[in-house]
Structure formats: structure tokens, C-alpha cells
Scaffold this active site. Structure first.
Site, PDB file in Angstrom:
ATOM      1  N   LYS A   1      23.796 109.124  10.688  1.00 16.41           N
ATOM      2  CA  LYS A   1      23.662 110.290   9.922  1.00 16.41           C
ATOM      3  C   LYS A   1      21.856 110.743  10.774  1.00 16.41           C
ATOM      4  CE  LYS A   1      20.827 109.673   5.906  1.00 16.41           C
ATOM      5  NZ  LYS A   1      20.605 110.744   5.904  1.00 16.41           N
TER       6      LYS A   1
ATOM      7  N   LYS B   1      21.314 120.110   4.309  1.00 19.60           N
ATOM      8  CA  LYS B   1      21.514 120.295   2.934  1.00 19.60           C
ATOM      9  C   LYS B   1      21.558 121.721   3.243  1.00 19.60           C
ATOM     10  CE  LYS B   1      20.800 116.137   0.492  1.00 19.60           C
ATOM     11  NZ  LYS B   1      20.425 115.410   1.871  1.00 19.60           N
TER      12      LYS B   1
ATOM     13  N   HIS C   1      20.487 125.699   2.760  1.00 22.44           N
ATOM     14  CA  HIS C   1      21.211 127.168   1.715  1.00 22.44           C
ATOM     15  C   HIS C   1      19.830 128.647   2.069  1.00 22.44           C
ATOM     16  CE1 HIS C   1      21.647 128.485  -2.452  1.00 22.44           C
ATOM     17  NE2 HIS C   1      20.391 128.917  -2.228  1.00 22.44           N
ATOM     18  N   ASP C   2      20.596 129.035   2.585  1.00 24.76           N
ATOM     19  CA  ASP C   2      19.769 130.729   2.384  1.00 24.76           C
ATOM     20  C   ASP C   2      20.596 131.340   2.833  1.00 24.76           C
ATOM     21  OD1 ASP C   2      17.869 132.717   3.173  1.00 24.76           O
ATOM     22  OD2 ASP C   2      17.114 130.703   4.505  1.00 24.76           O
ATOM     23  N   ILE C   3      20.204 132.705   2.597  1.00 28.48           N
ATOM     24  CA  ILE C   3      21.206 134.012   2.662  1.00 28.48           C
ATOM     25  C   ILE C   3      21.887 133.604   3.696  1.00 28.48           C
ATOM     26  CG2 ILE C   3      19.247 134.908   1.588  1.00 28.48           C
ATOM     27  CD1 ILE C   3      19.580 136.924   4.882  1.00 28.48           C
ATOM     28  N   GLY C   4      23.427 134.559   3.473  1.00 34.32           N
ATOM     29  CA  GLY C   4      24.492 133.982   3.934  1.00 34.32           C
ATOM     30  C   GLY C   4      24.748 133.951   5.684  1.00 34.32           C
TER      31      GLY C   4
ATOM     32  N   THR D   1      21.251 114.323  -7.251  1.00 33.82           N
ATOM     33  CA  THR D   1      21.517 113.379  -8.319  1.00 33.82           C
ATOM     34  C   THR D   1      20.260 113.388  -8.859  1.00 33.82           C
ATOM     35  OG1 THR D   1      21.091 112.130  -5.912  1.00 33.82           O
ATOM     36  CG2 THR D   1      23.385 112.197  -6.760  1.00 33.82           C
TER      37      THR D   1
END
Length: 186
Positions: free
Chosen positions: A35, A65, A67-70, A118
């Protein structure tokens, strides 16, 4: 049946590529799954190391992880797929998951959706404007991930058992998705 060497994922949570390479060298053939997260990924050469590990026949889990605009997520997923990675984490927002699933088409890359971090609790969600408890939001995102075609989930340990019933796919759709969980139940 999984090769026993694939049942353990070693987190290369070290500060440099040199330290990661030394750890991989020390472990030798006893491990074939690694990882790479933010710390090593953003160290000079971390993603190049991911490519080298994959080219050497290892599985690589990129834990970024996304995460942004498509559109941006899709281009990132395509880049990770070209590295030869086996797994990539994205945040479990519908637009992000749709973009990731579509962009990985034709590759061996599997997408894992992080339901809720978490470290978040109900007060954190309320402060962010959510009208859900953590448990409710985790269940909602798990159902969305299942419907979108995400390969697995990353969740808190205390959520794992409940999510199995949400994401289980009936035959002949295929095997049940992977559920990764971290942390001890509280």
C-alpha cells in the site's frame, strides 16, 4: 484461492522512496502486496515506485482517497491504472465514484470507496452540514457504491458487519465486494 503472500498488504508508510525500497528488499518474496498512501506517494518518486512494484509482479494499493470534480477524478484514475496498480481509494461521493468506475474500464484497477473517515463523528458531520449520523451516512454511501459498481469499501471496523448485508451481490452477479476496515470497534 489467494496465494498466502497476497493475504497481507504491507503499508509502505515511510517518508522516502529509499526507506520503502529497503523495506521491500528486507521482506523479499514473503510479501507481494503493498500500500502506498499520501506520505510516500507525495515523496519524490513514490508513484514511480508503485509502477516498479507492479512491473515486478506485485499488487499495489494506492490509498489516495481521490475526491474532486468528475473529470479530474477520471484523469487521476486513468493515470493510476497506467501505473499498474491493483486498488485505488476514492471518497464515496456519487459523482466521484461514477467517474472512477467509468475511468478504470478496461484495466485491472479495482476501486475502493471510503464511506466516512473513521476520525469523523456525528458532530463533525453536523458541522459540515449533513443531516445524517455517521452510521446513516455510511449505510447510504455503501448502497450508492454498490449501485454504481464500486469494487469494495473502506470503513470503520464497527461498520463492516452491517455493510456486508448492504453490499452483498446475489449470484450470478459475482463475488461479494471487498470490505476493508481499519480501527478497533469502540
Amino acid at each position: 484461492m489467494l496465494d498466502p503472500r497476497e493475504r497481507l498488504i504491507v503499508a509502505l508508510d515511510v517518508a522516502s522512496v529509499e526507506a520503502a525500497q529497503a523495506l521491500v528488499q528486507r521482506l523479499g518474496a514473503s510479501v507481494s502486496f503493498y500500500k502506498i498512501g499520501y506520505q510516500l506517494g507525495f515523496a519524490g518518486g513514490g508513484l514511480t515506485l508503485a509502477r516498479s512494484l507492479a512491473e515486478a509482479g506485485n499488487q499495489v494499493f494506492i490509498d489516495m482517497k481521490l475526491h474532486d470534480i468528475g473529470h479530474t477524478v477520471a484523469r487521476g484514475v486513468e493515470s493510476v491504472a497506467r501505473l499498474g496498480a491493483s486498488f485505488l481509494t476514492v471518497h464515496a461521493y456519487p459523482q466521484t465514484m461514477h467517474a472512477a468506475v467509468e475511468a478504470r474500464a478496461g484495466s485491472k484497477l479495482r476501486i475502493l470507496a471510503v464511506t466516512v473517515l473513521t476520525s469523523y463523528d456525528d458532530a463533525d458531520l453536523a458541522a459540515a452540514g449533513y443531516d445524517f449520523t455517521v452510521s446513516e451516512l455510511v449505510a447510504e454511501r455503501a448502497a450508492q457504491a454498490r449501485d454504481i459498481g464500486v469494487d469494495g469499501l473502506v470503513c470503520a471496523a464497527e461498520e463492516a458487519q452491517r455493510l456486508r448485508s448492504i453490499v452483498r451481490l446475489p449470484p450470478p452477479s459475482g463475488p461479494a465486494p471487498i470490505i476493508w476496515s481499519w480501527g478497533a470497534p469502540s
